[in-house]
Design an enzyme around this catalytic site. Structure first.
Site, mmCIF file in Angstrom:
data_model
loop_
_atom_site.group_PDB
_atom_site.id
_atom_site.type_symbol
_atom_site.label_atom_id
_atom_site.label_comp_id
_atom_site.label_asym_id
_atom_site.label_seq_id
_atom_site.Cartn_x
_atom_site.Cartn_y
_atom_site.Cartn_z
ATOM 1 N N ASP A 88 0.838 -1.190 0.000
ATOM 2 C CA ASP A 88 0.000 0.000 0.000
ATOM 3 C C ASP A 88 0.878 1.248 0.000
ATOM 4 O O ASP A 88 1.999 1.242 0.527
ATOM 5 C CB ASP A 88 -0.902 0.029 1.234
ATOM 6 C CG ASP A 88 -1.959 -1.061 1.212
ATOM 7 O OD1 ASP A 88 -2.205 -1.631 0.133
ATOM 8 O OD2 ASP A 88 -2.535 -1.348 2.283
ATOM 9 N N ARG A 89 0.375 2.310 -0.578
ATOM 10 C CA ARG A 89 1.152 3.547 -0.701
ATOM 11 C C ARG A 89 1.759 3.995 0.624
ATOM 12 O O ARG A 89 2.919 4.399 0.693
ATOM 13 C CB ARG A 89 0.274 4.675 -1.260
ATOM 14 C CG ARG A 89 1.027 5.977 -1.520
ATOM 15 C CD ARG A 89 0.085 7.068 -1.941
ATOM 16 N NE ARG A 89 -0.847 7.389 -0.866
ATOM 17 C CZ ARG A 89 -1.851 8.269 -0.980
ATOM 18 N NH1 ARG A 89 -2.073 8.862 -2.138
ATOM 19 N NH2 ARG A 89 -2.651 8.501 0.038
#
Length: 288
Positions: A132-133
């Site tokens: 995830d970012r």
């Protein structure tokens, strides 16, 4: 530009011809154009015609027809920290806030930085999985076609050991490994898409508490399945949202979720988070 004659390297060997050409010419030439080259006979392998999905081998000579190159590799991007590298594999430390792949609204990503770092390589490394970012930590890429394929097959088959460190906003109960089992699905609320515990796909992880206080706990998490937002959802659903995870009840700030270690059949890569908290030095003992 004139036709180009290139030799298939060891790193590129084993790819389908169409994919080999796409990697060589870059994203400025669409697949439809590459397929047309092959169908018309403009592409030759050892002076002979080939089909799009024929396999190229090390040492073969490939003719690439004249084409316009407009796209340029970004060279002003900061390099990623390398934590493991050999001829086939690469492991980097992904910073929080950096997407794994580029896309709409993103002019920087792990994929972009790898292209910049290995601009001269015939086979450009690309992320073999995603974080995830706002998750930091170990991210793997293949430096050769075989390496990329091995990693993709490993992740698709649910193999390899993946361990995360996280800080949750609660007092975790328990003092040993605990298995978490759920079924997860995507929320149907339009405009507020998120993953929830429901009747979807099975999610399994194991949690070991490292430090526990009334306000927060430091946890070691092993993933057995790889569902979207899995750790975030499983912990939040048990009243232990990850600190900084505003999407799942963890409040504002930087999300405290870090991929500490990934084990593969070929190597193991690990790196510690840059948090203002003491991490126990016996993690390897705990997982063995």
């Amino acid at each position: 530009m004139p036709a180009e004659f290139v030799t298939v390297t060891a790193a590129e060997s084993g790819q389908k011809l169409v994919r080999f050409l796409e990697r060589r010419v870059g994203s400025d030439v669409p697949r439809s154009a590459v397929m047309r080259w092959i169908r018309k006979g403009d592409v030759r392998v050892d002076k002979g015609r080939r089909k799009p999905f024929d396999i190229v081998k090390e040492g073969q000579m490939v003719r690439i027809p004249p084409h316009q190159t407009e796209a340029t590799v970004k060279t002003d991007l900061s390099p990623l920290e390398i934590i493991y590298e050999d001829d086939d594999y690469l492991a980097v430390n992904k910073p929080a806030g950096l997407p794994s792949q580029g896309g709409t609204g993103h002019n920087d990503s792990v994929a972009d930085r790898l292209l910049s770092m290995y601009a001269a390589a015939p086979f450009k490394p690309a992320p073999a999985h995603r974080l995830d970012r706002d998750t930091s930590g170990v991210l793997l890429a293949g430096k050769s076609y075989q390496g990329q394929k091995n990693l993709s097959d490993m992740f698709a088959g649910g193999q390899g050991g993946k361990y995360y460190l996280t800080i949750v906003r609660s007092e975790w109960t328990g003092d040993r490994w605990e298995d978490l089992y759920d079924f997860m699905e995507k929320s149907a609320v339009k405009g507020h898409e998120k993953m929830i515990v429901g009747t979807g796909r099975k999610a399994h992880s194991s949690v070991f508490p490292l430090q526990i206080t009334k306000e927060r706990s430091l946890l070691l998490v092993k993933l057995h399945t790889g569902r979207t937002h899995q750790i975030r959802v499983q912990l939040s659903s048990r009243g232990a949202p990850i600190s900084g995870d505003s999407k799942y009840g963890g409040g504002k700030g930087k999300m405290k979720l870090h991929c500490w270690r990934i084990e593969t059949p070929w190597f193991t890569a690990e790196c510690y988070p840059k948090w203002n908290i003491e991490i126990p030095d016996n993690l390897r003992v705990i997982i063995e």
